[in-house]
Design a protein around this motif. Structure first.
Motif, short mmCIF file in Angstrom:
data_model
loop_
_atom_site.label_atom_id
_atom_site.label_comp_id
_atom_site.label_asym_id
_atom_site.label_seq_id
_atom_site.Cartn_x
_atom_site.Cartn_y
_atom_site.Cartn_z
N GLU A 1 -22.01 -75.44 39.77
CA GLU A 1 -22.34 -76.75 39.24
C GLU A 1 -22.09 -77.89 40.23
OE1 GLU A 1 -20.59 -77.30 35.31
OE2 GLU A 1 -20.93 -75.17 34.86
N HIS A 2 -20.97 -77.85 40.94
CA HIS A 2 -20.63 -78.95 41.84
C HIS A 2 -21.24 -78.76 43.22
CE1 HIS A 2 -17.50 -82.10 43.16
NE2 HIS A 2 -18.36 -81.94 44.13
N ILE A 3 -20.90 -77.65 43.87
CA ILE A 3 -21.34 -77.46 45.26
C ILE A 3 -22.84 -77.24 45.34
CG2 ILE A 3 -21.10 -76.00 47.30
CD1 ILE A 3 -18.14 -75.59 46.43
N ILE A 4 -23.39 -76.40 44.47
CA ILE A 4 -24.83 -76.13 44.51
C ILE A 4 -25.60 -77.16 43.69
CG2 ILE A 4 -26.65 -74.48 43.86
CD1 ILE A 4 -24.62 -72.24 44.44
N GLY A 5 -25.16 -77.43 42.47
CA GLY A 5 -25.91 -78.30 41.56
C GLY A 5 -25.68 -79.79 41.72
N GLY A 6 -24.60 -80.18 42.38
CA GLY A 6 -24.34 -81.59 42.59
C GLY A 6 -23.83 -82.33 41.36
N SER A 7 -23.26 -81.59 40.40
CA SER A 7 -22.72 -82.21 39.18
C SER A 7 -21.23 -81.92 39.08
CB SER A 7 -23.40 -81.64 37.94
OG SER A 7 -24.78 -81.90 37.96
N ILE A 8 -20.49 -82.89 38.60
CA ILE A 8 -19.05 -82.72 38.43
C ILE A 8 -18.77 -81.87 37.20
CG2 ILE A 8 -16.92 -83.97 37.87
CD1 ILE A 8 -18.00 -86.27 39.64
N VAL A 9 -17.82 -80.96 37.31
CA VAL A 9 -17.38 -80.12 36.19
C VAL A 9 -16.37 -80.96 35.41
CG1 VAL A 9 -16.35 -77.91 35.52
CG2 VAL A 9 -17.74 -78.06 37.61
N ALA A 10 -16.88 -81.78 34.49
CA ALA A 10 -16.10 -82.85 33.85
C ALA A 10 -14.90 -82.35 33.06
CB ALA A 10 -17.02 -83.67 32.95
N ASP A 11 -15.00 -81.19 32.43
CA ASP A 11 -13.89 -80.73 31.58
C ASP A 11 -12.67 -80.26 32.36
OD1 ASP A 11 -15.73 -78.65 32.27
OD2 ASP A 11 -14.79 -77.33 30.79
N HIS A 12 -12.77 -80.19 33.69
CA HIS A 12 -11.61 -79.82 34.52
C HIS A 12 -11.26 -80.88 35.56
CE1 HIS A 12 -10.60 -75.72 33.26
NE2 HIS A 12 -11.86 -75.66 32.89
N ARG A 13 -11.98 -82.00 35.54
CA ARG A 13 -11.72 -83.04 36.52
C ARG A 13 -10.38 -83.72 36.20
NH1 ARG A 13 -15.47 -88.15 38.38
NH2 ARG A 13 -14.20 -88.61 40.23
N ILE A 14 -9.62 -83.98 37.27
CA ILE A 14 -8.34 -84.69 37.13
C ILE A 14 -8.29 -85.79 38.18
CG2 ILE A 14 -7.09 -82.70 36.20
CD1 ILE A 14 -5.88 -82.32 39.02
N GLU A 15 -7.40 -86.72 37.97
CA GLU A 15 -7.16 -87.78 38.94
C GLU A 15 -5.83 -87.50 39.62
OE1 GLU A 15 -9.23 -90.21 39.83
OE2 GLU A 15 -10.71 -89.50 38.39
N LEU A 16 -5.84 -87.43 40.93
CA LEU A 16 -4.61 -87.21 41.68
C LEU A 16 -4.00 -88.56 42.06
CD1 LEU A 16 -5.66 -84.30 44.06
CD2 LEU A 16 -4.38 -84.16 41.93
N GLU A 17 -2.71 -88.66 41.93
CA GLU A 17 -2.03 -89.89 42.35
C GLU A 17 -1.87 -89.87 43.87
OE1 GLU A 17 1.52 -90.85 40.25
OE2 GLU A 17 0.71 -90.11 38.36
#
Length: 124
Positions: free
Chosen positions: A107-123
């Motif tokens: 989804e991300h590397i090939i498709g160019g879409s963020i995998v939203a249900d696992h995205r986190i923000e790093l401090e």
């Protein structure tokens, strides 16, 4: 441990050489970082790293470099994977397992879409 023949050793060397080339930066524009601090390793980061490398090889993606880093922050989010692409910038994913690792490749590397249900923000 059983002894390997010279031919078996050569095959092993060749297969590992292919895996190690995945870490070379030359000609690569996508960078995947798997955080492998002690918490990450305990949470399965080594399996995640191997899954990502295997998926990239299976799909013939030569523009991706895969490296490892130490601790990325919140231990509760381990294993953490960061993906850096020209199109989406830097995106971090938490609680990555084998299934999620495959989704990140597809989804991300090939498709160019963020995998939203696992995205986190790093401090920082």
């Amino acid at each position: 441990m059983a002894k390997l023949s010279l031919e078996e050793l050569r095959k092993f060397r060749d297969s590992e050489s292919l895996r190690l080339r995945r870490r070379s930066i030359h000609g690569r524009n996508v960078h995947v970082v798997v955080c492998m601090g002690t918490c990450g390793i305990a949470a399965g980061a080594k399996i995640v790293l191997n899954t990502i490398v295997d998926e990239l090889e299976a799909k013939g993606l030569d523009n991706v470099i895969v490296t490892q880093a130490g601790c990325a922050g919140d231990c509760a989010d381990e294993p953490i994977v960061e993906v850096h692409t020209p199109e989406l910038g830097s995106v971090a994913y938490g609680k990555v397992d084998q299934k999620t690792a495959k989704r990140i490749v597809d989804e991300h590397i090939i498709g160019g879409s963020i995998v939203a249900d696992h995205r986190i923000e790093l401090e920082v």
